[in-house]
Design a protein around this motif. Structure first.
Motif, PDB file in Angstrom:
ATOM      1  N   TYR A  69       0.813  -1.219   0.000  1.00 25.14           N
ATOM      2  CA  TYR A  69       0.000   0.000   0.000  1.00 25.14           C
ATOM      3  C   TYR A  69       0.847   1.271   0.000  1.00 25.14           C
ATOM      4  N   ALA A  70       0.266   2.332  -0.563  1.00 29.59           N
ATOM      5  CA  ALA A  70       0.854   3.665  -0.512  1.00 29.59           C
ATOM      6  C   ALA A  70       0.292   4.403   0.698  1.00 29.59           C
ATOM      7  N   ALA A  71       0.905   5.535   1.040  1.00 30.88           N
ATOM      8  CA  ALA A  71       0.530   6.269   2.255  1.00 30.88           C
ATOM      9  C   ALA A  71      -0.623   7.236   2.033  1.00 30.88           C
ATOM     10  N   ASP A  72      -1.149   7.300   0.825  1.00 28.64           N
ATOM     11  CA  ASP A  72      -2.220   8.241   0.532  1.00 28.64           C
ATOM     12  C   ASP A  72      -3.450   7.967   1.407  1.00 28.64           C
ATOM     13  N   LYS A  73      -4.067   9.050   1.861  1.00 33.95           N
ATOM     14  CA  LYS A  73      -5.255   8.962   2.717  1.00 33.95           C
ATOM     15  C   LYS A  73      -6.493   8.911   1.825  1.00 33.95           C
ATOM     16  N   VAL A  74      -6.943   7.714   1.509  1.00 33.72           N
ATOM     17  CA  VAL A  74      -8.088   7.499   0.633  1.00 33.72           C
ATOM     18  C   VAL A  74      -8.968   6.413   1.244  1.00 33.72           C
ATOM     19  N   ASP A  75     -10.196   6.299   0.757  1.00 34.65           N
ATOM     20  CA  ASP A  75     -11.135   5.319   1.315  1.00 34.65           C
ATOM     21  C   ASP A  75     -10.627   3.896   1.120  1.00 34.65           C
ATOM     22  N   ASN A  76     -10.215   3.571  -0.100  1.00 35.90           N
ATOM     23  CA  ASN A  76      -9.631   2.264  -0.388  1.00 35.90           C
ATOM     24  C   ASN A  76      -8.151   2.480  -0.702  1.00 35.90           C
ATOM     25  N   ARG A  77      -7.300   1.917   0.129  1.00 38.80           N
ATOM     26  CA  ARG A  77      -5.873   2.230   0.027  1.00 38.80           C
ATOM     27  C   ARG A  77      -5.327   1.907  -1.354  1.00 38.80           C
ATOM     28  N   LEU A  78      -4.464   2.805  -1.837  1.00 32.49           N
ATOM     29  CA  LEU A  78      -3.865   2.651  -3.153  1.00 32.49           C
ATOM     30  C   LEU A  78      -2.746   1.618  -3.118  1.00 32.49           C
ATOM     31  N   LEU A  79      -2.638   0.853  -4.191  1.00 33.31           N
ATOM     32  CA  LEU A  79      -1.522  -0.063  -4.347  1.00 33.31           C
ATOM     33  C   LEU A  79      -0.330   0.694  -4.928  1.00 33.31           C
ATOM     34  N   GLN A  80       0.854   0.428  -4.386  1.00 33.77           N
ATOM     35  CA  GLN A  80       2.058   1.081  -4.898  1.00 33.77           C
ATOM     36  C   GLN A  80       2.267   0.776  -6.377  1.00 33.77           C
ATOM     37  N   VAL A  81       1.967  -0.440  -6.797  1.00 37.58           N
ATOM     38  CA  VAL A  81       2.204  -0.823  -8.181  1.00 37.58           C
ATOM     39  C   VAL A  81       1.360   0.007  -9.134  1.00 37.58           C
ATOM     40  N   ASP A  82       0.189   0.475  -8.670  1.00 40.22           N
ATOM     41  CA  ASP A  82      -0.653   1.342  -9.497  1.00 40.22           C
ATOM     42  C   ASP A  82      -0.221   2.796  -9.388  1.00 40.22           C
ATOM     43  N   ARG A  83      -0.057   3.269  -8.171  1.00 35.41           N
ATOM     44  CA  ARG A  83       0.246   4.679  -7.953  1.00 35.41           C
ATOM     45  C   ARG A  83       1.556   5.086  -8.605  1.00 35.41           C
ATOM     46  N   ASP A  84       2.561   4.250  -8.484  1.00 35.33           N
ATOM     47  CA  ASP A  84       3.911   4.626  -8.891  1.00 35.33           C
ATOM     48  C   ASP A  84       4.319   3.995 -10.220  1.00 35.33           C
ATOM     49  N   TRP A  85       3.368   3.859 -11.130  1.00 33.79           N
ATOM     50  CA  TRP A  85       3.633   3.252 -12.436  1.00 33.79           C
ATOM     51  C   TRP A  85       4.747   3.991 -13.186  1.00 33.79           C
ATOM     52  N   MET A  86       4.799   5.302 -13.025  1.00 36.22           N
ATOM     53  CA  MET A  86       5.784   6.093 -13.756  1.00 36.22           C
ATOM     54  C   MET A  86       7.196   5.838 -13.227  1.00 36.22           C
ATOM     55  N   TRP A  87       7.305   5.640 -11.925  1.00 32.13           N
ATOM     56  CA  TRP A  87       8.582   5.308 -11.285  1.00 32.13           C
ATOM     57  C   TRP A  87       9.149   4.018 -11.855  1.00 32.13           C
ATOM     58  N   TYR A  88       8.331   2.962 -11.867  1.00 35.04           N
ATOM     59  CA  TYR A  88       8.800   1.670 -12.368  1.00 35.04           C
ATOM     60  C   TYR A  88       9.112   1.737 -13.861  1.00 35.04           C
ATOM     61  N   LYS A  89       8.294   2.444 -14.623  1.00 37.14           N
ATOM     62  CA  LYS A  89       8.479   2.517 -16.067  1.00 37.14           C
ATOM     63  C   LYS A  89       9.753   3.290 -16.421  1.00 37.14           C
ATOM     64  N   ALA A  90      10.033   4.378 -15.684  1.00 35.17           N
ATOM     65  CA  ALA A  90      11.194   5.203 -16.002  1.00 35.17           C
ATOM     66  C   ALA A  90      12.501   4.459 -15.735  1.00 35.17           C
ATOM     67  N   TRP A  91      12.644   3.844 -14.578  1.00 36.14           N
ATOM     68  CA  TRP A  91      13.886   3.120 -14.274  1.00 36.14           C
ATOM     69  C   TRP A  91      14.086   1.964 -15.257  1.00 36.14           C
ATOM     70  N   ALA A  92      12.993   1.269 -15.594  1.00 39.52           N
ATOM     71  CA  ALA A  92      13.109   0.144 -16.515  1.00 39.52           C
ATOM     72  C   ALA A  92      13.515   0.614 -17.906  1.00 39.52           C
TER      73      ALA A  92
END
Length: 903
Positions: free
Chosen positions: A440-463
């Motif tokens: 999970y990510a630290a965002d304060k939302v009703d249904n917690r965000l998955l890191q793999v979804d939230r940070d798609w740009m992070w993973y895509k850029a390094w790759a």
């Protein structure tokens, strides 16, 4: 032989007939003959066929897929493109003719299929030739099977694999989602981090009691690990299991009267045998899994023990497992250069095991610069020069969390530095934020965000840049703008503005930490801000100088900048005043860019959260900038004692608090916490034990108190016309019972603190006089360290003196960056700095170790150190500078206390 060949031809013809019947235009021709990794090859074929079945117009007579070993003859122009693993070629020699896809191996075939599907125009006639392959041969991501807090009865990193602790580990759909993301980005390694995974994954005949989970959980773990390794293998991904040394499972430790972790532990035949058999059982059970070894931290770092443990326990364990399973080929073993002499370990290990890799942190536990240099860069190059693959670990990112980060420009330049400065050929990426709180990510939302979804740009850029870092900058802007258009459904002009804003804020957090910070480690949460004393007196907080010497461009710390100003000396490189201006400019430009953005049509909520993070970065930059300006003025007071310098600092300090209030408002509505590691290792800006001081709303009262205390101090100084002084109360010596008949000596000038040397005390803080020091055998201490056993009737602190030098002749002081147990007794922070000096020796800082009433044991690592006395545990609560060399007192008293904690 003839029957076998006839059968093979019949099978291939049947397959081709079936393919032509289903889709004559998009037929895929292949055979399984001589395919080594059949599952991966079939996965690539299935992926290609599934996507081709969705295409309407395909003008080709087919796609011929093969690996290099299946081709009897090829032109040299093609062979040369397939020398390296994972490379591939795609070409068509005639109009509307068959497309040839040849992979250097099965992974090359997979990546070739993906490239063909990404460029579907190649399917529609015309000649073409395309060859590609990765620059980084190891491209990995990591997931921690670890938590934000300790489990009851366990220490750091000790997390058995259970549904109670890691419910997500048993979610196959989530694993497939993550593995598909990895495959899409062409990552080829997934690292699972855990202190001691073996007691959750294997049973040992000789140590059945070492199993740390119940039978039902063990069966689930077996099923999940088997599923994970098989699915990863299909996608060209190695599973690599990480573990720390030496950690023992709690049932095993309890059975033998041992601690699960003990940094200065003596390697015994029992511990070695258990560990070797655990590794052997693991390798035999999961032959397609590699290992990532951390020799340091949970065992004493640099030394012969590391070499012996690696070459006489770990590698033999792997070899035993290979022999038992009759597996061919050595799984990769990756040695972390963390708190160990990796070059020496590798020199001893390579003669007995060849498939070795090394790994070291890129910018420590942060992301600070794409211009690495100094001793840390030299270490990277020395590891690369060994001749094996050296991997860059982008680790923890303590200065980025919890906010989004996706600056392609910063990331591309960093990967270039990995190649050009560190000479590296592998990469290992941590989650962008919330590592300890996966998935999970630290965002304060009703249904917690998955890191793999939230940070798609992070993973895509390094790759993207691990595959190939040499891409034209203008073309990259176009590429990323199109990615943002596709993800958010915004016009391209808005996507370009958002991209530029992301690039602007991408410079803020790296610049803040590298120019103002205390450490590159995760004991500092830089997004929460810093105390004024941390800015003006960093040595009090255990300054980690590698941050400035290697993980930042050449430049100056705040204290150096002011000193040069006072002496009218020229400045060097990047200065604090410069960075204070630049981070504000980055924030202002980013805020201007997002003002005119229209509404997205896709992923609207996530788009709004990105915009909110950009505003947060602007406020964080403003807060730091004002506070640094105040710190510069404040330090000038140290030199001329002009009260006007303090008065001049006040308005900037007030503005910094105003900006922090705005920052608190935004983060209260949008984030659950700043740092995902919420244990006693967190110390800056405030000690974060038991999930305290993890949010900006907890820090705001601290900064408000700091400001008010400063105002009162100015008023007092204006009235008294005096300098701040520290009241140093005398220390009362406490008596304890030593079990080993230690020789004691009164602490005073002229005292001889060594049994085997004639050196005496030359400088001593007055409040230390009268304590009873333990006479040290320096020769023995250098060879074996000290093990002090004693009994006390009341809680006490033992004062241990560490020489202020990095020379290996001296015992290493407790440092949380390399030793997670470095504060188990409250010893991480120097309580009395510059406390004592022995003739011809470096000055000594005092660290205190707290012990309860009863029987206890103090262990000090190898190297020269001093045991300077015993005091009541209620004394020496707050750190200070005794300044025995008269170098000038610090200004910490200007900021007083916050609820009993000295600021």
């Amino acid at each position: 032989m003839y029957k076998r060949l006839l059968c093979m031809v019949f099978c291939v013809c049947s397959l081709l007939g079936e393919l032509y019947a289903g889709n004559k235009k998009g037929a895929v021709f292949y055979t399984m003959e001589r395919i080594v990794n059949r599952e991966r090859f079939q996965y690539a074929i299935d992926l290609l066929q599934e996507e081709l079945s969705k295409s309407i117009a395909i003008h080709t007579s087919g796609i011929e897929v093969s690996t290099l070993v299946q081709k009897k003859s090829l032109p040299d122009s093609i062979k040369v493109q397939l020398i390296e693993k994972e490379h591939f070629v795609l070409y068509r020699n005639t109009e509307n003719g068959a497309i040839s896809l040849i992979g250097a191996d099965e992974s090359g075939v997979l990546y070739g299929c993906m490239a063909l599907l990404a460029h579907k125009q190649w399917l529609n006639g015309g000649r073409f030739f395309f060859a590609d392959g990765p620059k980084m041969v190891m491209r990995g991501t990591s997931i921690g099977l670890q938590k934000t807090t300790y489990l009851p009865g366990h220490d750091i990193y000790e997390y058995p694999y259970t549904p109670e602790s890691f419910s997500w580990f048993y979610d196959k759909k989530l694993w497939l989602k993550y593995l598909d993301m990895m495959a899409e980005n062409k990552y080829n390694a997934l690292y699972l981090w855990n202190g001691h995974p073996f007691s959750s994954l294997v049973k040992l005949k000789d140590y059945p009691y070492a199993l740390e989970v119940d039978e039902t959980t063990f069966q689930k773990n077996e099923e999940m690990y088997t599923f994970l390794t098989k699915e990863a293998n299909k996608r060209g991904i190695w599973i690599i299991q990480m573990f720390y040394n030496i950690i023992l499972p709690k049932p095993f430790a309890d059975r033998h009267g041992l601690k699960t972790q003990e940094r200065n532990r003596i390697i015994t035949p029992l511990i070695s045998d258990y560990t070797r058999k655990s590794i052997a059982a693991f390798v035999a059970k999961y032959p397609n899994v590699g290992l990532l070894i951390t020799l340091g931290e949970a065992m004493e770092g640099v030394g012969q023990d590391d070499i012996n443990w690696f070459t006489k326990t770990i590698i033999p364990g792997v070899q035993d497992g290979l022999h038992a399973s009759r597996a061919k080929g050595e799984p990769p073993i990756i040695l972390r250069a963390h708190d160990t002499d990796a070059p020496a370990v590798m020199q001893a290990a390579l003669p007995i095991y060849k498939n070795l890799y090394t790994m070291a942190k890129y910018n420590g536990e942060a992301l600070t610069t794409y211009t690495p240099r100094g001793k840390w860069a030299e270490l990277h190059r020395s590891l690369s020069d060994i001749g094996t693959v050296h991997i860059q670990n982008v680790h923890i990112l303590a200065n980025l969390e919890p906010f989004r980060y996706g600056s392609p420009d910063f990331i591309q330049k960093s990967v270039k530095a990995m190649h050009e400065v560190h000479h590296s050929n592998g990469i290992h990426i941590y989650p962008q934020a919330s590592y300890w709180d996966w998935p999970y990510a630290a965002d304060k939302v009703d249904n917690r965000l998955l890191q793999v979804d939230r940070d798609w740009m992070w993973y895509k850029a390094w790759a993207r840049y691990a595959w190939n870092e040499n891409r034209d900058s203008s073309q990259e802007q176009s590429y990323w703008s199109k990615e943002l258009v596709q993800y958010y459904g915004v016009p391209e002009q808005d996507a370009q503005k958002l991209l530029l804003a992301i690039e602007e804020i991408g410079e803020i957090s790296p610049k803040i930490l590298r120019r103002f910070g205390i450490t590159d480690g995760n004991r500092q949460t830089s997004s929460l801000g810093m105390l004024m004393t941390q800015l003006i007196n960093p040595y009090r907080y255990g300054l980690f100088t590698l941050l400035y010497e290697s993980e930042a461009p050449e430049g100056e710390m705040i204290i150096d900048y002011v000193e040069k100003d006072y002496h009218h000396e020229g400045h060097i490189g990047e200065t604090p005043a410069q960075v204070a201006r630049e981070i504000v400019q980055h924030g202002e430009r980013a805020a201007t860019l997002i003002k005119g953005l229209g509404k997205p049509t896709k992923n609207v909520a996530e788009f709004d959260r990105w915009v909110n993070d950009i505003r947060i970065h602007q406020l964080l930059a403003n807060h730091y900038s004002y506070k640094v300006k105040a710190a510069i003025e404040l330090l000038r007071y140290k030199y001329d004692r002009d009260i006007h310098a303090l008065e001049k600092a006040l308005p900037d300090l007030e503005r910094s608090v105003e900006e922090y209030r705005k920052l608190t408002d935004l983060t209260t509505a949008s984030y659950l916490y700043a740092n995902s590691m919420q244990t006693k290792q967190r110390k800056i800006p405030m000690r974060g034990a038991d999930a305290t001081f993890i949010h900006w709303k907890e820090m705001l009262p601290v900064f408000e108190t700091e400001l008010n205390n400063f105002k009162h101090a100015i008023d007092s100084l204006s009235t008294m016309n005096d300098n701040p002084t520290h009241s140093k109360a005398g220390l009362m010596s406490q008596q304890i019972t030593f079990f080993d008949h230690q020789q004691l000596v009164p602490l005073k000038r002229g005292a001889k603190l060594y049994v085997d040397q004639e050196l005496v005390v030359t400088h001593l803080a007055q409040e230390l006089e009268g304590l009873m020091a333990v006479q040290i055998d320096a020769g023995k201490q250098k060879l074996t360290g000290t093990q002090l056993r004693f009994k006390t009737q009341k809680p006490v602190k033992i004062l241990v003196g560490y020489f202020n030098s990095t020379d290996k002749v001296f015992a290493p002081r407790p440092v949380l960056e390399i030793d997670a147990s470095a504060n188990d007794f409250g010893q991480a922070e120097a309580k009395v700095r510059n406390a004592i000096r022995i003739q011809y020796m470096p000055v000594v800082d005092i660290h205190t170790y707290s012990f309860p009433a009863g029987t206890n044991e103090l262990k000090i690592p190898k190297g020269e150190a001093l045991i300077l006395g015993v005091v009541d545990d209620s004394q020496l609560v707050y750190p200070y500078n005794a300044d025995v060399d008269n170098q000038g007192d610090d200004l910490d008293d200007l900021f007083g206390y916050f609820k009993g904690t000295k600021l």
